[in-house]
Design an enzyme around this catalytic site. Structure first.
Site, short mmCIF file in Angstrom:
data_model
loop_
_atom_site.label_atom_id
_atom_site.label_comp_id
_atom_site.label_asym_id
_atom_site.label_seq_id
_atom_site.Cartn_x
_atom_site.Cartn_y
_atom_site.Cartn_z
CG LEU A 1 -1.82 1.24 1.34
CD1 LEU A 1 -2.64 1.49 0.07
CD2 LEU A 1 -2.73 1.15 2.56
CB ALA B 1 -0.19 -4.06 9.32
CB THR C 1 -8.55 -5.82 8.07
OG1 THR C 1 -8.99 -7.02 7.44
CG2 THR C 1 -8.54 -6.07 9.57
CG ASP C 2 -12.04 -7.89 4.76
OD1 ASP C 2 -10.85 -7.74 5.11
OD2 ASP C 2 -12.38 -8.75 3.92
CE1 TYR D 1 -3.73 -8.05 9.63
CE2 TYR D 1 -5.90 -8.72 8.84
CZ TYR D 1 -4.80 -7.87 8.78
OH TYR D 1 -4.80 -6.83 7.88
CE LYS E 1 -4.85 -3.57 10.64
NZ LYS E 1 -3.66 -2.70 10.35
CD1 TRP F 1 -10.65 -9.99 1.06
CD2 TRP F 1 -11.13 -10.99 -0.88
NE1 TRP F 1 -11.55 -11.00 1.30
CE2 TRP F 1 -11.86 -11.62 0.14
CE3 TRP F 1 -11.28 -11.45 -2.19
CZ2 TRP F 1 -12.73 -12.69 -0.11
CZ3 TRP F 1 -12.15 -12.51 -2.44
CH2 TRP F 1 -12.85 -13.12 -1.41
#
Ligand SMILES: NC(=O)c1ccc[n+]([C@@H]2O[C@H](COP(=O)([O-])OP(=O)(O)OC[C@H]3O[C@@H](n4cnc5c(N)ncnc54)[C@H](OP(=O)(O)O)[C@@H]3O)[C@@H](O)[C@H]2O)c1
Length: 289
Positions: A12, A59, A100-101, A124, A128, A150
């Site tokens: 990212l 992360a 995150t989702d 995880y 988060k 994703w």
């Protein structure tokens, strides 16, 4: 604007680097320069650079490995986010925290809203989620938490690159077909993050992914079709859909983790990109170097 980006060698951060707004001064710090889990290391960079905005992409992202080493995951994801948030308070900087989702358990069957109750299934996601809470508590209206899903970018460590190398090696693939989410190109997320960077009024929890939905199996079939069209894969391999319970993995993942992006797209004037278009763009970028 002086912007500090942590996790500088990640996929990212690489996409953010490629799209820095004109005139902004950006310090993209890798783990060696700024270890978010070490307050002294982070403080030194804050003092030298004096950021006005910090985007915390650093992360521990190995979802399965996190089940075996939860301390490491919490140290980077939770303690690291807290350290960065506290330094933002000291230096009056604003913070964008990536999340995150996987903070959701996947029991819903319609897209998750930012206000839906989180319930992570694994280490995880829990690390988060705790980071989200701490960052918002520490910084209040000077923090925006951006949940995404994703993620993949050309050259990064991600699902698309892993599937491509197996296809190029001619390996048949068994892929989970009962987990539904949305693939997201790092480039479209980077654009959304820079828009948020330009808008100091954006605070609290926001959702961003590309548009549409897919299972990992659908995604793999699309990767293969697009990679063949782009000339990155010569011969198709057999791709077989399987159930999650037939795929051994350490971490439990949500069956459904589609995020509702309505507010983000509307407020930030973003034209949604279907994930398949993002995939095509990423493969073109890979092909053209
Ligand atoms: N990847 C996904 O599918 C996905 C989905 C949803 C949300 N997200 C979130 O999006 C953000 C960006 O993810 P990404 O895909 O770009 O991850 P990534 O490619 O794994 O990049 C994360 C970077 O953080 C670095 N890092 C690890 N520990 C650190 C520490 N203690 N101090 C400083 N840097 C450290 C990593 O370095 P090393 O490689 O040396 O460990 C890596 O370069 C993360 O917050 C992630 O949780 C990712």
């Amino acid at each position: 604007m002086r912007v500090l980006i942590t996790g500088g060698e990640g996929q990212l951060a690489t996409a953010l680097r490629a799209a820095v707004p004109e005139g902004w001064v950006v310090n993209i710090a890798g783990r060696r320069e700024l270890d978010v889990a070490l307050a002294s290391s982070a403080r030194a960079v804050f003092e030298a650079f004096e950021p006005q905005l910090v985007i915390n992409t650093a992360a521990y992202t190995a979802v399965d490995k996190a089940e075996e080493e939860p301390d490491k995951a919490f140290t980077v994801n939770t303690d690291g986010a807290r350290i960065v948030a506290e330094l933002c308070v000291e230096s009056s900087a604003r913070m964008i925290q990536l999340s995150t989702d996987f903070v959701f358990d996947g029991r819903k069957s319609s897209p998750y809203l930012p206000g839906d109750a989180p319930h992570p299934l694994g280490v995880y996601g829990s690390s988060k989620r705790e980071a989200e809470r701490l960052v918002l508590e520490t910084l209040g209206e000077r923090a925006a938490v951006v949940r995404t899903s994703w993620l993949y970018g050309a050259g990064g460590k991600n699902f698309v690159m892993a599937m491509l190398s197996r296809m190029q090696a001619g390996q048949p693939l068994d892929v989970v077909a009962d987990q539904i989410g949305t693939p997201t190109w790092t480039r479209t997320l980077a654009d959304a993050l820079w828009r948020i960077g330009r808008r100091p009024d954006v605070e609290g929890i926001w959702h961003f992914s590309d548009a549409g939905v897919a299972s990992w199996y659908d995604f793999t079939c699309a990767i293969q079709e697009e990679a063949i069209s782009a000339g990155l894969v010569e011969n198709p391999v057999v791709v077989k859909p399987i159930r999650s319970e037939d795929y051994k993995s350490m971490a439990r993942r949500p069956y459904y983790s589609v995020l509702d992006k309505t507010r983000t797209w509307g407020e930030l004037d973003i034209v949604p990109v279907h994930w398949r278009m993002g995939l095509r763009g990423m493969l073109m970028e890979l092909k053209n170097g």
